[in-house]
Design a protein around this motif. Structure first.
Motif, short mmCIF file in Angstrom:
data_model
loop_
_atom_site.label_atom_id
_atom_site.label_comp_id
_atom_site.label_asym_id
_atom_site.label_seq_id
_atom_site.Cartn_x
_atom_site.Cartn_y
_atom_site.Cartn_z
N UNK A 271 -13.07 -13.20 27.87
CA UNK A 271 -12.85 -12.43 26.64
C UNK A 271 -14.18 -12.10 25.98
N UNK A 272 -14.40 -10.80 25.74
CA UNK A 272 -15.64 -10.38 25.12
C UNK A 272 -15.46 -10.31 23.61
N UNK A 273 -16.48 -10.69 22.86
CA UNK A 273 -16.44 -10.63 21.40
C UNK A 273 -17.31 -9.50 20.87
N UNK A 274 -17.85 -8.67 21.74
CA UNK A 274 -18.67 -7.55 21.30
C UNK A 274 -17.82 -6.36 20.89
N UNK A 275 -18.32 -5.58 19.93
CA UNK A 275 -17.57 -4.44 19.43
C UNK A 275 -18.53 -3.29 19.14
N UNK A 276 -18.12 -2.08 19.56
CA UNK A 276 -18.87 -0.86 19.30
C UNK A 276 -18.13 -0.04 18.25
N UNK A 277 -18.82 0.34 17.16
CA UNK A 277 -18.19 1.11 16.08
C UNK A 277 -19.06 2.31 15.73
N UNK A 278 -18.40 3.42 15.43
CA UNK A 278 -19.12 4.62 14.98
C UNK A 278 -18.34 5.26 13.83
N UNK A 279 -19.04 6.05 13.05
CA UNK A 279 -18.37 6.88 12.03
C UNK A 279 -19.15 8.17 11.86
N UNK A 280 -18.49 9.15 11.22
CA UNK A 280 -19.06 10.49 11.06
C UNK A 280 -19.11 10.81 9.57
N UNK A 281 -20.30 10.84 8.96
CA UNK A 281 -20.40 11.15 7.52
C UNK A 281 -19.89 12.55 7.18
N UNK A 282 -20.04 13.49 8.10
CA UNK A 282 -19.64 14.87 7.80
C UNK A 282 -18.34 15.27 8.48
N UNK A 283 -17.48 14.30 8.74
CA UNK A 283 -16.22 14.60 9.42
C UNK A 283 -15.35 15.56 8.61
N UNK A 284 -15.15 15.24 7.33
CA UNK A 284 -14.29 16.08 6.50
C UNK A 284 -14.81 17.50 6.39
N UNK A 285 -16.14 17.61 6.17
CA UNK A 285 -16.73 18.95 6.05
C UNK A 285 -16.58 19.74 7.35
N UNK A 286 -16.70 19.04 8.50
CA UNK A 286 -16.57 19.72 9.78
C UNK A 286 -15.14 20.24 9.99
N UNK A 287 -14.15 19.41 9.63
CA UNK A 287 -12.76 19.82 9.81
C UNK A 287 -12.45 21.03 8.91
N UNK A 288 -12.90 20.94 7.65
CA UNK A 288 -12.67 22.08 6.76
C UNK A 288 -13.44 23.31 7.23
N UNK A 289 -14.63 23.09 7.84
CA UNK A 289 -15.39 24.21 8.37
C UNK A 289 -14.64 24.93 9.48
N UNK A 290 -13.95 24.16 10.33
CA UNK A 290 -13.16 24.78 11.39
C UNK A 290 -11.94 25.53 10.84
N UNK A 291 -11.60 25.25 9.58
CA UNK A 291 -10.47 25.92 8.94
C UNK A 291 -10.96 27.01 7.98
N UNK A 292 -12.20 27.49 8.20
CA UNK A 292 -12.81 28.44 7.26
C UNK A 292 -11.99 29.69 7.05
N UNK A 293 -11.50 30.28 8.13
CA UNK A 293 -10.73 31.53 8.01
C UNK A 293 -9.46 31.30 7.21
N UNK A 294 -8.79 30.18 7.51
CA UNK A 294 -7.55 29.87 6.81
C UNK A 294 -7.80 29.64 5.32
N UNK A 295 -8.85 28.84 5.01
CA UNK A 295 -9.15 28.57 3.61
C UNK A 295 -9.60 29.83 2.89
N UNK A 296 -10.40 30.66 3.59
CA UNK A 296 -10.88 31.90 2.98
C UNK A 296 -9.74 32.85 2.64
N UNK A 297 -8.80 33.00 3.58
CA UNK A 297 -7.67 33.90 3.33
C UNK A 297 -6.79 33.36 2.21
N UNK A 298 -6.59 32.03 2.16
CA UNK A 298 -5.78 31.45 1.09
C UNK A 298 -6.45 31.65 -0.27
#
Length: 578
Positions: free
Chosen positions: A297-324
């Motif tokens: 059993x290994x006790x090592x763990x790899x973790x990552x996170x994305x500081x700009x995740x929310x901005x990236x998702x909203x960026x991919x929805x730019x056309x939708x947000x712009x039209x709304x």
């Protein structure tokens, strides 16, 4: 509706993002585990050909296992993409046809597809209240059910919709939400993977080596040997970072990320990339165990996170947000413009009502005077007195002139609005014209004991204009100066030249105006509140007339006023030079 649609789209894209990141993490730890195994095996001395063959076989198996997992992951992503496209298409269809009813494939095969049984299908429509509107509710049934039911031949999704007049119906068919072929391929690959793992397990016992059980024992020994080493010696952070970046890019995620490798139950940090705030980012981090296939059993763990995740998702929805946002702005703009027009029309209606009241009052006075004078002329005693007859005749004449002036003023404004007003332009001396207008108003000025100071200093007083309308302009300005003065009117009239223009000003020391009133004085029917002055009469057309006439003569009107201190009107007209 816009908020719900955007919210659902955001959550769906976030789910796809999470799945892609988790798949990348699993691929990286498998690669790291494979690299460690390969490095460990290469470090061992190959004692015999069998050991080398087993090692190569195991490498091939790991490669096949990794490729299989990658292929399965790719097919699952394709299935999710098909589900998303189907969901978008279905959402758009339901917005356009909210009363559509889904038909099962077995019902379609049994009744609708069979020409003989299609006539048994009936559709009833009922009106269901929905807010202030009525919505059609469709009920599909058959007049007589058959004793058998045909199986569905495909996975297509079918909806029954009414035509534009709800007199007939038609069937709309959508492609399947999932690919049955892909599902079968995924199932096949997963079964092959299970068989491969089982074969590998039994190969460890059934190998042709000298001691059949040594492969399992040796594998355990290798795991124990690796487990003896500190985790920091088993992990290559640079390799994991590079592989992780490549896997994310392969899944179309090119974002900066923070990475941390921890060990033990207390998550003591072995390696940290950038500022990974575990306490703050725990809910937004992606984690996986290192060396998951290790028997120890290994006790090592790899973790990552994305500081700009929310901005990236909203960026991919730019056309939708712009039209709304554009739609929302258009709605707000239309609503604001509508309110503005309503208030403006209400104000104009009130001003026109005041104008009619004032006009009625102005017309009533001379008409009543004429009527009284006319009735007096019927008296024989008055007819016998020639002086009294002359006096009454003069009264009738003066009131007729007054009434005609009122009518002419209203007609001039009407002609200006229609563009029918014609100016008889000629060469005029403004100094002489001013003197003549002031002289004609002598009786009116004496009645109020007005003081008039004239400073006619223009050396080039000749302008091209209409004598009648310019006289009316000056008369209106003088009349306003008299009417809007509290006590004895003090009026100053000046002319001077500046460049190629003649300046004419009429200033008084009357009640003055506020800034708000100044912005409205040239509007038709607008009248300045006179406070305690109750004898101020008029239609609210004079200054509008002044502005239009001066503008037609290529001039400008300037106004300076201060409350309770007075007002100055300045006319600027081009001069004629010989």
């Amino acid at each position: 509706m816009q908020y719900y649609f955007i919210n659902q789209s955001y959550h769906l894209k976030a789910q796809l993002f999470d799945e892609a990141v988790n798949a990348a993490l699993n691929t990286v730890v498998l690669k790291a585990e494979k690299k460690e195994a390969v490095d460990f095996i290469e470090a061992q001395e190959a004692k015999n050909i069998r050991t080398k063959q087993l090692r190569e076989k195991r490498q091939r198996e790991i490669e096949v296992e990794w490729k299989t997992k990658a292929l399965i992951d790719q097919m699952r992503r394709k299935q999710r993409q098909m589900e998303q496209e189907f969901a978008d298409l279905e959402t758009k269809f339901k917005r356009e046809f909210p009363s559509a009813v889904q038909i099962s494939n077995s019902f379609y095969e049994t009744y609708i597809r069979d020409p003989k049984l299609k006539g048994l299908v009936k559709v009833s429509v009922t009106q269901v209240p929905e807010g202030i509107y009525q919505r059609n509710n469709i009920d599909v049934y058959v007049e007589r059910r058959v004793s058998y039911t045909k199986k569905a031949k495909d996975d297509s999704v079918r909806y029954l919709v009414l035509d534009d007049y709800a007199r007939g119906w038609e069937l709309v068919t959508f492609p399947p939400m999932r690919s049955r072929e892909l599902d079968e391929q995924i199932k096949s690959y997963e079964e092959q993977e299970k068989i491969r793992k089982a074969t590998h397990f039994f190969d460890s016992f059934m190998s042709d080596a000298e001691v059949p059980a040594t492969s399992v024992i040796e594998s355990l020994a290798n795991d124990f040997e690796l487990a003896k080493q500190p985790l920091k010696n088993r992990v290559n952070p640079a390799y994991i970072k590079q592989e992780l970046k490549e896997e994310l890019i392969n899944r179309k995620i090119d974002l900066p990320f923070n990475m941390v490798i921890t060990e033990g139950l207390n998550d003591s940090v072995l390696f940290q990339l950038a500022s990974f705030k575990r306490n703050l980012d725990q809910g937004h981090a992606y984690s996986t165990l290192l060396f998951p296939n290790s028997m120890i059993k290994s006790s090592g763990k790899l973790s990552i996170n994305f500081p700009s995740k929310t901005a990236s998702i909203f960026g991919s929805m730019g056309v939708m947000l712009g039209s709304s946002a554009a739609l929302l702005l258009v709605l707000i703009g239309c609503f604001t413009y509508t309110i503005f027009i309503i208030l403006r029309q209400k104000k104009i209606s009130e001003m026109k009502t005041d104008f009619i009241n004032n006009m009625t009052h102005e017309f009533k006075t001379p008409v009543a005077t004429i009527m009284i004078a006319s009735e007096s002329l019927k008296d024989p005693e008055i007819i016998a007195d020639s002086k009294r007859v002359d006096r009454l005749a003069n009264i009738i004449y003066d009131e007729n002139v007054r009434l005609g002036n009122h009518i002419e003023r209203v007609l001039n404004i009407a002609r200006i609005d229609k563009g029918d007003l014609r100016l008889d332009k000629q060469e005029l001396n403004m100094n002489d014209l001013l003197a003549a207008v002031v002289d004609s108003m002598d009786l009116q000025l004496k009645k109020r004991e007005a003081k008039v100071m004239m400073q006619l200093e223009a050396h080039h007083p000749l302008v091209c204009g209409d004598e009648f309308h310019l006289s009316n302009v000056i008369f209106n300005l003088m009349d306003n100066a008299i009417k809007y003065s509290k006590d004895i009117p003090e009026i100053t009239i000046k002319t001077w030249n500046s460049g190629h223009h003649l300046h004419l000003s009429v200033a008084d020391k009357g009640i003055g105006m506020t800034k708000d009133q100044l912005s409205k004085i040239f509007d038709q029917f607008y009248r300045v509140s006179t406070g305690n002055l109750h004898d101020v009469k008029g239609f609210g057309l004079g200054l509008s007339y002044v502005h239009d006439i001066i503008k037609r003569m290529k001039g400008t009107v300037k106004v300076k006023s201060e409350k309770n201190k007075g007002t100055e009107f300045e006319l600027v007209l081009p001069v004629i030079k010989h």
